[in-house]
Motif scaffolding. Structure first.
Motif, short mmCIF file in Angstrom:
data_model
loop_
_atom_site.label_atom_id
_atom_site.label_comp_id
_atom_site.label_asym_id
_atom_site.label_seq_id
_atom_site.Cartn_x
_atom_site.Cartn_y
_atom_site.Cartn_z
N VAL A 1 0.78 -1.25 -0.02
CA VAL A 1 0.21 0.04 0.01
C VAL A 1 0.86 1.47 -0.05
O VAL A 1 0.77 2.15 -0.89
CB VAL A 1 -0.87 0.00 1.32
CG1 VAL A 1 -1.76 1.49 1.40
CG2 VAL A 1 -2.10 -1.17 1.18
N GLY A 2 1.87 1.17 0.79
CA GLY A 2 3.11 2.44 0.72
C GLY A 2 3.47 2.71 -0.52
O GLY A 2 3.52 3.76 -0.96
N ALA A 3 3.96 1.46 -1.14
CA ALA A 3 4.65 1.53 -2.35
C ALA A 3 3.53 1.98 -3.45
O ALA A 3 3.98 3.10 -4.15
CB ALA A 3 5.36 0.44 -2.96
N VAL A 4 2.45 1.76 -3.46
CA VAL A 4 1.33 2.14 -4.54
C VAL A 4 1.16 3.74 -4.18
O VAL A 4 0.89 4.45 -5.22
CB VAL A 4 0.31 1.16 -4.44
CG1 VAL A 4 -0.79 1.86 -5.47
CG2 VAL A 4 0.58 -0.25 -5.12
N THR A 5 0.89 4.03 -3.06
CA THR A 5 0.80 5.45 -2.72
C THR A 5 1.73 6.28 -3.29
O THR A 5 1.31 7.31 -3.73
CB THR A 5 0.45 5.62 -1.13
OG1 THR A 5 -0.57 4.32 -0.86
CG2 THR A 5 0.06 6.83 -0.95
N ARG A 6 3.12 5.89 -2.96
CA ARG A 6 4.22 6.58 -3.23
C ARG A 6 4.33 7.04 -4.82
O ARG A 6 4.36 7.98 -5.47
CB ARG A 6 5.51 6.13 -2.88
CG ARG A 6 5.92 6.40 -1.42
CD ARG A 6 7.28 6.10 -0.90
NE ARG A 6 7.68 4.89 -1.36
CZ ARG A 6 7.42 3.67 -0.39
NH1 ARG A 6 6.96 4.10 0.78
NH2 ARG A 6 7.68 2.49 -0.70
#
Lengths: 125, 70
Positions: free
Chosen positions: A8-13
């Motif tokens: 989720v963090g990587a996709v958000t970034r």
């Protein structure tokens, strides 16, 4: 940090990066402003939908671990309504391209596939 | 006629997504209940699966919406 949080963090970034590029395009190319505005609007809603789904999945997993028997949904209607709302805004406003808004709506969810492949390859090494 | 087409698109999309989501969630919840220590991997798999499955009814609904108002 578990895999879901990392994905989720990587996709958000990545989504933020794409949105920054869209903002830059909106400022630099005035003739394509509706397309860039549609992409920004769609991606904002898509990112909200994506993070909301991750929250719901966490809740369902927690419920399974705790053996609770309360009813819990994935919030599909909420996300559907946000999608329809974005389409309605894009239809109503001439400054926003409908096609770009609809495409932007699905980009964060589609980004999940390559990101999870990269994470699984990294974990296997 | 446009309304009928839109309703069929939304209905079929929702039906497919409902079936798919139900299968994914039931199997994952069952697996988490059997093996709580594998929760992290299972919820990640559930998340990816549900995310991909739900793109289709969302797209169907938006397209149906466009058919109605175009």
């Amino acid at each position: 940090m578990n895999d879901l949080t990392s994905i989720v963090g990587a996709v958000t970034r990545i989504s933020y990066l794409i949105m920054a590029a869209l903002f830059l395009g909106w400022a630099v190319y005035p003739e394509f402003r509706p397309e860039f505005a549609g992409g920004i609007l769609g991606m904002t809603a898509g990112l909200f939908n994506f993070r909301f789904l991750s929250l719901k999945v966490r809740q369902v997993a927690q419920m399974a671990v705790d053996n609770h028997d309360k009813r819990l949904s994935f919030g599909f209607i909420t996300r559907l309504c946000i999608g329809v709302l974005i389409a309605a805004v894009a239809i109503k406003l001439e400054q926003v391209s409908l096609g770009a808004a609809v495409a932007g709506l699905f980009i964060p969810q589609m980004l999940t596939i390559p990101v999870s492949i990269v994470f699984s390859l990294r974990n296997n090494q | 006629m446009e309304y009928l087409a839109a309703a069929i698109a939304v209905g079929l999309g929702a039906l497919g997504a409902g079936l798919g989501n139900g299968m994914i969630v039931s199997r994952t919840v069952e697996s988490i209940a059997r093996q709580p220590e594998a929760r992290g991997q299972l919820q990640t798999t559930m998340f990816i699966g549900v995310g991909i499955v739900e793109v289709i009814p969302l797209a169907a609904t938006v397209i149906a919406f466009l058919i109605m108002f175009s």
